[in-house]
Write an enzyme that holds these catalytic residues in place. Sequence first.
Site, PDB file in Angstrom:
ATOM      1  N   PHE A  64       0.833  -1.186   0.000  1.00 39.14           N
ATOM      2  CA  PHE A  64       0.000   0.000   0.000  1.00 39.14           C
ATOM      3  C   PHE A  64       0.881   1.254   0.000  1.00 39.14           C
ATOM      4  O   PHE A  64       0.875   2.035   0.948  1.00 39.14           O
ATOM      5  CB  PHE A  64      -0.886  -0.052   1.232  1.00 39.14           C
ATOM      6  CG  PHE A  64      -2.078   0.847   1.215  1.00 39.14           C
ATOM      7  CD1 PHE A  64      -2.471   1.526   0.081  1.00 39.14           C
ATOM      8  CD2 PHE A  64      -2.827   1.013   2.359  1.00 39.14           C
ATOM      9  CE1 PHE A  64      -3.571   2.352   0.078  1.00 39.14           C
ATOM     10  CE2 PHE A  64      -3.929   1.834   2.377  1.00 39.14           C
ATOM     11  CZ  PHE A  64      -4.310   2.506   1.242  1.00 39.14           C
ATOM     12  N   PRO A  65       1.682   1.459  -1.081  1.00 38.36           N
ATOM     13  CA  PRO A  65       2.509   2.668  -1.124  1.00 38.36           C
ATOM     14  C   PRO A  65       1.632   3.917  -1.126  1.00 38.36           C
ATOM     15  O   PRO A  65       0.581   3.939  -1.766  1.00 38.36           O
ATOM     16  CB  PRO A  65       3.294   2.527  -2.426  1.00 38.36           C
ATOM     17  CG  PRO A  65       2.568   1.523  -3.233  1.00 38.36           C
ATOM     18  CD  PRO A  65       1.810   0.650  -2.291  1.00 38.36           C
ATOM     19  N   HIS A  66       2.074   4.925  -0.374  1.00 41.22           N
ATOM     20  CA  HIS A  66       1.291   6.151  -0.287  1.00 41.22           C
ATOM     21  C   HIS A  66       2.203   7.310   0.068  1.00 41.22           C
ATOM     22  O   HIS A  66       3.272   7.123   0.655  1.00 41.22           O
ATOM     23  CB  HIS A  66       0.171   6.010   0.747  1.00 41.22           C
ATOM     24  CG  HIS A  66       0.656   5.595   2.109  1.00 41.22           C
ATOM     25  ND1 HIS A  66       0.976   6.499   3.080  1.00 41.22           N
ATOM     26  CD2 HIS A  66       0.904   4.380   2.630  1.00 41.22           C
ATOM     27  CE1 HIS A  66       1.383   5.859   4.163  1.00 41.22           C
ATOM     28  NE2 HIS A  66       1.350   4.563   3.915  1.00 41.22           N
ATOM     29  N   ALA A  67       1.763   8.501  -0.312  1.00 41.23           N
ATOM     30  CA  ALA A  67       2.540   9.706  -0.025  1.00 41.23           C
ATOM     31  C   ALA A  67       1.674  10.930  -0.267  1.00 41.23           C
ATOM     32  O   ALA A  67       0.637  10.857  -0.929  1.00 41.23           O
ATOM     33  CB  ALA A  67       3.785   9.775  -0.918  1.00 41.23           C
TER      34      ALA A  67
END
Length: 147
Positions: A64-67
């Site tokens: 769940f990559p997020h930024a």
Amino acid sequence: MGITNLLQAADVYLDVDLASKKDVLRFLSDRVSEKCGSRADLCRNALAAREKLGSTAIGAGIAFPHAQLEGLDRAMAIFVRPATPVPYAAGDDGPVDLIMMLLTPAGDTKAHLEGLASFARALRAPETVQALRDAQSPADIIAAFSN
């Protein structure tokens, strides 16, 4: 913030050839650049900086990559299902086969937390995760998240 507000069929990529976490972040960043006109390297750097804090692979084959991203005017999501599972430095040491990316405008912490919570709730349901793995089309992915 509902998942269907963030994720459209055009944001779903199935059976993508990816061999590493670096490939995943590059692929996601390139798609963001195409969709929003932002520089891919800025997105890649934001995602990589978040990964340095700890892997966004949450186990059970899910990452769940997020930024938060400068210059982004709205929250957005991209779903990727690699052709084969990808090594991703998960806490359970397993590869990932479901990747859900969330980006929100820099400083919009509320939207970021709401988006994370929406996807976390959906991905907690084993039937949703199985439907994502079994999906044959982007429409199937959207339907899985809608149920």
